[in-house]
Design an enzyme around this catalytic site. Structure first.
Site, mmCIF file in Angstrom:
data_model
loop_
_atom_site.group_PDB
_atom_site.id
_atom_site.type_symbol
_atom_site.label_atom_id
_atom_site.label_comp_id
_atom_site.label_asym_id
_atom_site.label_seq_id
_atom_site.Cartn_x
_atom_site.Cartn_y
_atom_site.Cartn_z
ATOM 1 C CE LYS A 39 -3.972 2.021 2.794
ATOM 2 N NZ LYS A 39 -4.874 1.919 3.739
ATOM 3 C CB SER B 129 -8.025 3.965 2.668
ATOM 4 O OG SER B 129 -7.405 3.311 3.780
ATOM 5 C CB SER C 191 -8.723 1.270 5.682
ATOM 6 O OG SER C 191 -9.610 2.467 5.326
HETATM 7 N N1 GLN Z 1 -13.198 4.939 6.110
HETATM 8 C C1 GLN Z 1 -12.702 5.266 7.384
HETATM 9 C C2 GLN Z 1 -12.128 6.799 7.011
HETATM 10 O O1 GLN Z 1 -12.569 7.255 6.116
HETATM 11 C C3 GLN Z 1 -11.660 4.200 7.711
HETATM 12 C C4 GLN Z 1 -10.236 4.481 6.981
HETATM 13 C C5 GLN Z 1 -9.191 3.688 7.445
HETATM 14 O O2 GLN Z 1 -9.363 2.668 8.181
HETATM 15 N N2 GLN Z 1 -8.128 4.259 7.090
HETATM 16 O O3 GLN Z 1 -11.675 7.196 8.083
#
Ligand code: GLN
Length: 489
Positions: free
Chosen positions: A78, A158, A182
């Protein structure tokens, strides 16, 4: 040898070891698959030479009978992990062209274990999002499609590039990060497995910070066993991260067992929420039956503060983000846009460098941390977070692992969710475990009526990744989920 890419990490490892194929063949096959999958937009940078270099070392080590655990395994990383000399942008314009002079501990651990890197994986900007649509590189397109439809779907976020790459077999496995879901939500959308370990298991050193008290790295892969293999290599104490746990790394792979007799599975009644499709609730009930079949007993539990988890997360995460992202000022990293005086340069750089969602989070975060509102929002949220943790502590007196759905919907179409609050709801089941720092995993359970994957979510007690993995294995064996997207790219 294209069928090499459909193998699991365990199968690649064993086939390589027994001499069935060389690591070079694996790396070349994957490099070609990556190069042919541009339509998915899963990678922001391709690093075929890196994968070949690791493969050569693996082939050489095999000759000498001295093999590290991930020798011959090509992974996607990532783009939140700093990789020495290779673009690391966190999906943001503000870091375009940034080549760190150092390597994150997690990716260094994977390299030490023999893995090669196929490239950096696309993601929501600074890991803020649930659909990969906030990336400065454009959205990742899920390899999955609805039955009889060509509409582009999101792979979730994400870690959407990671999920899409594993599902499309253009990486044997991938790293993800999970601040509030995410790893788990994209794993569910893509029909793969992903585990976020206990907070502190994986070092955060060299991972671009979003919300430091929540951020955790974890693996995403086709199977539960592959997740256990990768997590063993990624985890471990790191003196460079003060929140890293100084504990030995358990041997999760050899501890795998789908016999759950003596285990109690908790079903939290507060997770039966309105508006969740019937198919998801039906899968949840099916999951309960699978775990019973594996020998577990079922207990109803209560996590009374669940309804406050999302609002709490959307105070704490932006607060920490607004502080962490203060470092992008045009002086030290990446983009610099000249303006009038020093303040003018800061504003011009940040105005142009950050996307809309990141700006929204910085504004929310700055607001809840401001002198006049700190107690009303930030302090209050910290107190509620403590209550959420306490809910889990009490629940784990009565059960060993908790089963819920991973996400309240299957993958949605690109551009279909435009309201930020609707987007935040994606993490309704994932966020409580993040606030409590607990290990949690998504395992595919089946396909919905449109032919899209749905995930089941397992939350474990602190440091008990093993029970999470074992319950995941019990589900995997019973669901018989082997569906892969039909290749259109
Ligand atoms: N979707 C969540 C956010 O937008 C979690 C993001 C994540 O876990 N990095 O913050």
């Amino acid at each position: 040898m294209t069928e090499l890419t459909s193998r699991t990490i365990a199968q690649l490892r064993d086939g390589f070891r027994s001499g069935e194929f060389s690591a070079r063949e694996v790396a070349e096959t994957y490099n070609a698959a990556v190069a042919a999958a541009k339509a998915l937009n899963a990678y922001t940078v391709e690093t075929p030479d890196d994968a070949l270099y690791a493969a050569e070392a693996a082939d050489k080590a095999r000759g000498q009978g001295n093999l590290p655990p991930l020798a011959g395994i090509p992974l996607g990383i990532k783009d939140l992990f700093a990789t020495r000399g290779v673009n690391t942008t966190a999906g943001s314009r503000i870091l375009k062209g940034f080549k760190p002079p150092y390597e994150s501990t997690v990716s260094a651990n994977l390299r030490k274990a023999g893995a090669g890197m196929l490239g950096k994986l696309n993601m929501d900007e600074f890991a803020m999002g649930s659909s990969n649509e906030t990336s400065a590189y454009g959205p990742v397109i899920s390899p999955w499609r609805r039955k009889d439809s060509n509409v582009g779907l999101t792979p979730g976020g994400s870690s959407g590039g990671s999920a899409a790459a594993v599902a499309a077999s253009i990486a044997a496995g991938a790293t993800g990060t999970d601040t509030g879901g995410s790893i788990r939500q994209p794993a569910a959308f893509a029909g793969i497995c992903g585990i976020k370990p206990t907070y502190g298991r994986c070092s955060r050193w060299g991972i671009v910070s979003f919300a430091s008290s929540l951020d955790q790295a974890g693996p995403m892969a086709k199977t539960v066993r592959d997740c256990a293999i990768l997590l063993e290599a990624m985890a471990g104490f790191d003196p460079k991260d003060s929140t890293s746990l100084d504990l030995p790394v358990p041997q999760w792979e050899s501890g795998l067992s789908s016999n759950l007799s003596g285990k109690r599975v908790g079903i939290p009644k507060e997770y039966r929420i309105d508006g969740v499709p019937a198919e998801i609730n039906a899968l949840w009930d099916q999951g309960i039956e699978w775990l019973k079949d594996a020998g577990a007993t079922l207990v109803e539990i209560s996590l009374p503060h669940t309804k406050y988890a999302l609002p709490t997360y959307y105070i704490i995460a932006p607060a920490e983000a607004s502080s962490n992202l203060a470092r992008y000022d045009g002086v030290r990293y990446g983009l610099r846009v000249e303006g009038e005086g020093l303040n003018g340069m800061y504003s011009a750089t940040r105005a142009e460098g950050f996307g809309a969602e990141v700006k929204r989070r910085i504004m929310i975060g700055t607001y809840v941390l401001s002198a006049g509102f700190y107690d009303a929002y930030f302090t209050k949220a910290q107190k509620v977070r403590a209550l959420i943790k306490q809910d889990f502590r009490k629940a784990f007196d009565r059960c060993d692992v908790i089963l819920t759905p991973t996400a309240p919907s299957a993958a949605f179409g690109i551009g279909e969710t435009t309201d930020p609050l609707a987007m935040y709801l994606n993490d309704v089941f994932a966020v409580p475990a993040s606030l409590a720092g607990l290990p949690a995993m998504s395992v595919p359970g089946g396909l919905d009526g449109q032919g899209l994957p749905l995930g089941l979510h397992l939350i474990g007690n602190e440091l008990d990744e093993q029970t999470v993995l074992n319950a995941g294995l019990a589900i995997e064996e019973r669901s018989g989920f082997t569906a892969r997207p039909e290749k259109w790219w």
